[in-house]
Design an enzyme around this catalytic site. Structure first.
Site, PDB file in Angstrom:
ATOM      1  N   HIS A   1      -0.635  -0.130  -9.710  1.00 39.86           N
ATOM      2  CA  HIS A   1      -1.336  -1.030  -8.773  1.00 39.86           C
ATOM      3  C   HIS A   1      -1.771  -2.299  -9.512  1.00 39.86           C
ATOM      4  CE1 HIS A   1      -3.662  -1.057  -4.747  1.00 39.86           C
ATOM      5  NE2 HIS A   1      -3.527  -2.296  -5.176  1.00 39.86           N
TER       6      HIS A   1
ATOM      7  N   ARG B   1       0.849  -1.193   0.000  1.00 43.81           N
ATOM      8  CA  ARG B   1       0.000   0.000   0.000  1.00 43.81           C
ATOM      9  C   ARG B   1       0.884   1.243   0.000  1.00 43.81           C
ATOM     10  NH1 ARG B   1      -3.474  -2.824  -1.493  1.00 43.81           N
ATOM     11  NH2 ARG B   1      -5.504  -3.259  -0.540  1.00 43.81           N
TER      12      ARG B   1
HETATM   13  P1  NAP Z   1      -1.698 -11.647   5.088  1.00 45.29           P
HETATM   14  O1  NAP Z   1      -1.824 -13.061   4.670  1.00 45.29           O
HETATM   15  O2  NAP Z   1      -2.647 -11.123   6.120  1.00 45.29           O
HETATM   16  O3  NAP Z   1      -0.194 -11.442   5.587  1.00 45.29           O
HETATM   17  C1  NAP Z   1       0.237 -10.293   6.263  1.00 45.29           C
HETATM   18  C2  NAP Z   1       1.631 -10.526   6.817  1.00 45.29           C
HETATM   19  O4  NAP Z   1       2.089  -9.319   7.421  1.00 45.29           O
HETATM   20  C3  NAP Z   1       1.656 -11.597   7.914  1.00 45.29           C
HETATM   21  O5  NAP Z   1       2.825 -12.360   7.833  1.00 45.29           O
HETATM   22  C4  NAP Z   1       1.672 -10.769   9.204  1.00 45.29           C
HETATM   23  O6  NAP Z   1       2.297 -11.395  10.316  1.00 45.29           O
HETATM   24  C5  NAP Z   1       2.508  -9.590   8.758  1.00 45.29           C
HETATM   25  N1  NAP Z   1       2.247  -8.419   9.616  1.00 45.29           N
HETATM   26  C6  NAP Z   1       1.107  -7.731   9.799  1.00 45.29           C
HETATM   27  N2  NAP Z   1       1.266  -6.736  10.688  1.00 45.29           N
HETATM   28  C7  NAP Z   1       2.559  -6.807  11.083  1.00 45.29           C
HETATM   29  C8  NAP Z   1       3.333  -6.058  12.005  1.00 45.29           C
HETATM   30  N3  NAP Z   1       2.821  -5.043  12.692  1.00 45.29           N
HETATM   31  N4  NAP Z   1       4.617  -6.419  12.179  1.00 45.29           N
HETATM   32  C9  NAP Z   1       5.153  -7.456  11.504  1.00 45.29           C
HETATM   33  N5  NAP Z   1       4.473  -8.212  10.600  1.00 45.29           N
HETATM   34  C10 NAP Z   1       3.180  -7.882  10.407  1.00 45.29           C
HETATM   35  O7  NAP Z   1      -1.833 -10.679   3.837  1.00 45.29           O
HETATM   36  P2  NAP Z   1      -1.523 -11.003   2.304  1.00 45.29           P
HETATM   37  O8  NAP Z   1      -2.655 -11.716   1.676  1.00 45.29           O
HETATM   38  O9  NAP Z   1      -0.175 -11.615   2.221  1.00 45.29           O
HETATM   39  O10 NAP Z   1      -1.505  -9.519   1.692  1.00 45.29           O
HETATM   40  C11 NAP Z   1      -0.603  -8.534   2.156  1.00 45.29           C
HETATM   41  C12 NAP Z   1      -0.973  -7.164   1.600  1.00 45.29           C
HETATM   42  O11 NAP Z   1      -0.642  -7.090   0.223  1.00 45.29           O
HETATM   43  C13 NAP Z   1      -2.452  -6.809   1.623  1.00 45.29           C
HETATM   44  O12 NAP Z   1      -2.869  -6.383   2.907  1.00 45.29           O
HETATM   45  C14 NAP Z   1      -2.545  -5.708   0.589  1.00 45.29           C
HETATM   46  O13 NAP Z   1      -2.343  -4.441   1.197  1.00 45.29           O
HETATM   47  C15 NAP Z   1      -1.367  -6.005  -0.343  1.00 45.29           C
HETATM   48  N6  NAP Z   1      -1.823  -6.371  -1.707  1.00 45.29           N
HETATM   49  C16 NAP Z   1      -1.452  -5.586  -2.748  1.00 45.29           C
HETATM   50  C17 NAP Z   1      -1.828  -5.929  -4.040  1.00 45.29           C
HETATM   51  C18 NAP Z   1      -1.395  -5.113  -5.226  1.00 45.29           C
HETATM   52  O14 NAP Z   1      -1.859  -5.365  -6.330  1.00 45.29           O
HETATM   53  N7  NAP Z   1      -0.500  -4.177  -5.069  1.00 45.29           N
HETATM   54  C19 NAP Z   1      -2.601  -7.076  -4.253  1.00 45.29           C
HETATM   55  C20 NAP Z   1      -2.947  -7.850  -3.168  1.00 45.29           C
HETATM   56  C21 NAP Z   1      -2.556  -7.479  -1.883  1.00 45.29           C
HETATM   57  P3  NAP Z   1       1.652 -12.715  10.960  1.00 45.29           P
HETATM   58  O15 NAP Z   1       1.833 -13.808   9.931  1.00 45.29           O
HETATM   59  O16 NAP Z   1       2.463 -12.954  12.174  1.00 45.29           O
HETATM   60  O17 NAP Z   1       0.212 -12.393  11.227  1.00 45.29           O
HETATM   61  C1  GLV Z   2      -5.237  -5.165  -3.962  1.00 43.82           C
HETATM   62  O1  GLV Z   2      -4.558  -4.226  -3.744  1.00 43.82           O
HETATM   63  C2  GLV Z   2      -5.704  -6.062  -2.955  1.00 43.82           C
HETATM   64  O2  GLV Z   2      -5.615  -5.731  -1.756  1.00 43.82           O
HETATM   65  O3  GLV Z   2      -6.184  -7.157  -3.321  1.00 43.82           O
END
Ligand code: NAP
Ligand code: GLV
Length: 306
Positions: free
Chosen positions: A269, A221
């Site tokens: 994005h 983000r």
């Molecule tokens: P997720 O499965 O919820 O994983 C989040 C990770 O971040 C987990 O390992 C979590 O730790 C860690 N985390 C959260 N808060 C933290 C903190 N304060 N300190 C240290 N580690 C922390 O999420 P995801 O599905 O991988 O997605 C991650 C992010 O990618 C989304 O929230 C979104 O913003 C972004 N995204 C972007 C796009 C794009 O097109 N640019 C697309 C999809 C997603 P734990 O494992 O210990 O809980």
């Molecule tokens: C895109 O940014 C998503 O959070 O899936």
């Protein structure tokens, strides 16, 4: 069972049609004011008025992985908020990051410039060991990215809230270990959710802690990066470049200095797009499971913020 679809900025019709096909037992409608309230909602950036008009809602399905925008709304605590759980995104993130890391490490931009100038020149091979890749966030997306990068034999580090064990990845957990993670990292990939704890985490202090010649890949983000801190670090040479997919304001405004900075690459994005077919299959499966009284994966904890 009634399902309503409210997708700000996206056409609802293909989602309504796909969900209706996947769940013939349900009534699926594109949201309109004055419609009867639904049991389940499929949403992207809905207005508060939409949530307020759904008193019987059991779950809200977000058609993205990140729920930072959704959590700005007042959502009754009884409503489960369910994020997309991979649904074809992790492979896209792995492609994006491996491409970026290899392009940077192998200096393909410099080769391209030489070729355009009609010059047959070699660059000295670089040591893979000098390019450790650190992944912030080892969840659904970060975990897959870490494993994919490790396949290319780069040293890989990862940082999360709770400690992980991933083959080929040096895992760090918690705020107290962030410093150790950063000093060991040269190419920094951000895949954290945007929460109160992570907003502004890419700033002058943390980016200065990276090895000299560091490279930033922000695909989570825009709110994670303190935008004003980036260019001075690139201009001083502490950072050698940045590839940015997300921004504080999207679309990135015309005239923003990131557009033209020679060390910044930009994608709109697009690092991992929502894939409709995969997402509908996942959401339909979860609606059926919830209707049977079962638990589902990907339920957001509003307190934690992800
Ligand atoms: P997720 O499965 O919820 O994983 C989040 C990770 O971040 C987990 O390992 C979590 O730790 C860690 N985390 C959260 N808060 C933290 C903190 N304060 N300190 C240290 N580690 C922390 O999420 P995801 O599905 O991988 O997605 C991650 C992010 O990618 C989304 O929230 C979104 O913003 C972004 N995204 C972007 C796009 C794009 O097109 N640019 C697309 C999809 C997603 P734990 O494992 O210990 O809980
Ligand atoms: C895109 O940014 C998503 O959070 O899936």
């Amino acid at each position: 069972m009634r399902i309503t679809v409210c997708l700000t900025g996206n056409k609802p019709e293909p989602w309504v049609q796909g969900l209706q096909q996947a769940l013939p037992e349900a009534e699926v409608l594109a949201w309109a004011p004055c419609q009867p309230p639904a049991d389940y909602a499929v949403v992207w950036a809905p207005p508060q008025g939409f949530v307020d008009a759904q008193p019987g809602l059991k779950a809200l399905f977000n058609i993205g992985a990140g729920v930072d925008a959704l959590l700005q709304l007042a959502i009754p605590p009884a409503v489960r908020i369910v994020r997309l759980d991979d649904a074809g995104m992790s492979v896209q993130m792995a492609e994006y990051v491996c491409h970026a890391v290899i392009r940077h490490f192998r200096e393909f931009d410099a080769y391209e410039a030489e070729a355009r100038a009609g010059r047959w020149t070699y660059r000295a091979p670089r040591e893979r060991a000098d390019f450790p890749v650190g992944i912030l966030g080892l969840g659904v997306l970060g975990g897959r990215v870490a494993q994919a990068v490790a396949q290319f034999e780069f040293p890989v580090l990862g940082w999360s809230r709770s400690r992980k064990q991933i083959d080929g990845v040096r895992c760090f957990a918690g705020e107290a270990r962030l410093g150790d993670f950063l000093v060991g990292t040269r190419i920094l990939v951000n895949l954290l959710p945007l929460t109160d704890a992570t907003r502004g985490i890419l700033n002058r202090t943390t980016l200065s802690a990276l090895r000299r010649g560091g490279y930033l890949i922000n695909i989570a983000r825009g709110g994670h990066l303190v935008e004003d801190d980036l260019i001075p670090l690139l201009d001083s040479g502490h950072l050698s470049g940045a590839l940015l997919d997300v921004f504080e304001a999207e679309p990135l405004p015309a005239g923003h200095p990131f557009w033209t900075h020679p060390k910044i690459g930009i994608t709109p994005h697009a690092s991992a797009r929502t894939l409709r077919t995969e997402s509908i299959a996942q959401i339909a499966g979860k609606i059926r499971a919830l209707a049977r009284g079962e638990e589902v994966a990907g339920v957001v904890d509003p307190e934690r913020g992800y």
